[in-house]
Design a protein around this motif. Structure first.
Motif, PDB file in Angstrom:
ATOM      1  N   TYR A  16      32.124  68.129  59.362  1.00 21.50           N
ATOM      2  CA  TYR A  16      31.607  68.930  60.698  1.00 21.50           C
ATOM      3  C   TYR A  16      31.719  70.637  60.876  1.00 21.50           C
ATOM      4  O   TYR A  16      32.272  70.833  60.980  1.00 21.50           O
ATOM      5  N   ILE A  17      30.428  71.543  61.060  1.00 18.31           N
ATOM      6  CA  ILE A  17      30.800  72.659  61.338  1.00 18.31           C
ATOM      7  C   ILE A  17      29.885  73.137  62.350  1.00 18.31           C
ATOM      8  O   ILE A  17      29.041  73.126  62.487  1.00 18.31           O
ATOM      9  N   GLU A  18      31.137  72.795  62.605  1.00 14.91           N
ATOM     10  CA  GLU A  18      30.680  73.405  64.452  1.00 14.91           C
ATOM     11  C   GLU A  18      29.641  75.081  64.553  1.00 14.91           C
ATOM     12  O   GLU A  18      28.564  74.816  65.227  1.00 14.91           O
ATOM     13  N   GLU A  19      30.290  75.882  63.871  1.00 15.94           N
ATOM     14  CA  GLU A  19      29.341  76.989  64.055  1.00 15.94           C
ATOM     15  C   GLU A  19      28.452  77.355  63.356  1.00 15.94           C
ATOM     16  O   GLU A  19      27.729  78.256  63.783  1.00 15.94           O
ATOM     17  N   VAL A  29      25.448  70.186  61.474  1.00 12.53           N
ATOM     18  CA  VAL A  29      25.580  70.817  59.964  1.00 12.53           C
ATOM     19  C   VAL A  29      27.290  70.281  59.299  1.00 12.53           C
ATOM     20  O   VAL A  29      27.834  70.351  60.448  1.00 12.53           O
ATOM     21  N   PHE A  30      26.746  69.315  57.987  1.00 11.48           N
ATOM     22  CA  PHE A  30      28.220  68.802  57.737  1.00 11.48           C
ATOM     23  C   PHE A  30      28.480  69.872  55.901  1.00 11.48           C
ATOM     24  O   PHE A  30      27.146  70.358  55.204  1.00 11.48           O
ATOM     25  N   SER A  31      29.358  69.559  56.108  1.00 12.04           N
ATOM     26  CA  SER A  31      29.553  69.886  54.841  1.00 12.04           C
ATOM     27  C   SER A  31      30.906  68.491  53.916  1.00 12.04           C
ATOM     28  O   SER A  31      31.123  68.000  54.600  1.00 12.04           O
ATOM     29  N   TYR A  32      30.820  68.876  52.741  1.00 10.55           N
ATOM     30  CA  TYR A  32      31.761  67.172  51.769  1.00 10.55           C
ATOM     31  C   TYR A  32      31.958  67.973  50.818  1.00 10.55           C
ATOM     32  O   TYR A  32      31.330  68.717  49.942  1.00 10.55           O
ATOM     33  N   THR A  33      33.327  68.346  50.525  1.00 11.74           N
ATOM     34  CA  THR A  33      34.200  67.876  49.357  1.00 11.74           C
ATOM     35  C   THR A  33      34.071  66.639  48.675  1.00 11.74           C
ATOM     36  O   THR A  33      34.625  65.901  49.026  1.00 11.74           O
ATOM     37  N   TYR A 118      30.984  58.693  56.041  1.00  6.19           N
ATOM     38  CA  TYR A 118      30.115  58.962  57.449  1.00  6.19           C
ATOM     39  C   TYR A 118      30.370  60.392  57.359  1.00  6.19           C
ATOM     40  O   TYR A 118      31.605  60.827  57.742  1.00  6.19           O
ATOM     41  N   LEU A 119      29.367  60.711  58.284  1.00  8.08           N
ATOM     42  CA  LEU A 119      28.657  62.292  58.715  1.00  8.08           C
ATOM     43  C   LEU A 119      29.335  61.810  60.016  1.00  8.08           C
ATOM     44  O   LEU A 119      28.173  61.460  61.119  1.00  8.08           O
ATOM     45  N   LEU A 120      30.607  62.495  61.088  1.00 11.31           N
ATOM     46  CA  LEU A 120      30.162  62.109  62.383  1.00 11.31           C
ATOM     47  C   LEU A 120      30.905  63.443  62.899  1.00 11.31           C
ATOM     48  O   LEU A 120      31.662  64.359  62.793  1.00 11.31           O
ATOM     49  N   SER A 121      30.126  64.549  64.733  1.00 13.33           N
ATOM     50  CA  SER A 121      30.251  65.208  64.698  1.00 13.33           C
ATOM     51  C   SER A 121      31.290  65.158  66.131  1.00 13.33           C
ATOM     52  O   SER A 121      30.926  63.811  66.936  1.00 13.33           O
ATOM     53  N   PRO A 122      31.701  65.485  66.525  1.00 16.29           N
ATOM     54  CA  PRO A 122      32.815  65.802  67.595  1.00 16.29           C
ATOM     55  C   PRO A 122      31.992  64.879  68.608  1.00 16.29           C
ATOM     56  O   PRO A 122      32.114  64.249  69.941  1.00 16.29           O
ATOM     57  N   THR A 123      30.875  64.921  69.243  1.00 12.44           N
ATOM     58  CA  THR A 123      29.688  64.727  70.073  1.00 12.44           C
ATOM     59  C   THR A 123      29.699  63.821  70.067  1.00 12.44           C
ATOM     60  O   THR A 123      29.991  62.990  71.079  1.00 12.44           O
TER      61      THR A 123
END
Length: 126
Positions: A16-19, A29-33, A118-123
């Motif tokens: 997760y890209i918080e900034e 916004v999410f990145s994935y490698t 899965y893409l998960l934000s801390p919220t």
């Protein structure tokens, strides 16, 4: 035909890209490698990609295109390729899955599955 000849493993690490995210505007916004490894015994080139992105409300977006990050990596047996990309969603959680369309040196076309992640934000943890 020996299916082990055409074996590509795919591992994905999401982040997760918080900034860059703006939860108050439904912008996450999410990145994935992605790490792609040729575990078969035939060299192969990644031709195209097909992603299925599902947000937390079940809305599906499909992305198709040539190669990955502007490249069509050629992988000999045992070789790997790693890249980082990203996606944006309206919800703080979702998932992605898909496949890479490959062609081996002998002309055989096959798909390398990208397992769902899965893409998960801390919220989403509160």
């Amino acid at each position: 035909m020996n299916n082990d000849s055409y074996k590509i493993s795919v591992e994905v690490t999401p982040n997760y890209i918080e900034e860059q995210s703006k939860p108050e505007h439904e912008h996450f916004v999410f990145s994935y490698t992605v790490t792609i490894i040729n575990e078969g015994d035939k060299p192969a080139r990644l031709l195209t990609r097909h992603w299925v992105i599902t947000d937390g409300q079940g809305e599906v977006q499909e992305v198709k295109g040539d190669g990955v990050v502007g490249e069509q990596p050629y992988l000999k047996p045992g070789e790997g390729f790693q890249y980082t990309s990203g996606t944006m969603m309206k919800t703080p959680n979702g998932s992605m899955a898909g496949s890479y369309q490959m062609i081996a040196d002998d002309g055989f076309h096959f798909d390398a599955d990208i397992p769902e992640f899965y893409l998960l934000s801390p919220t989403t943890l509160h």
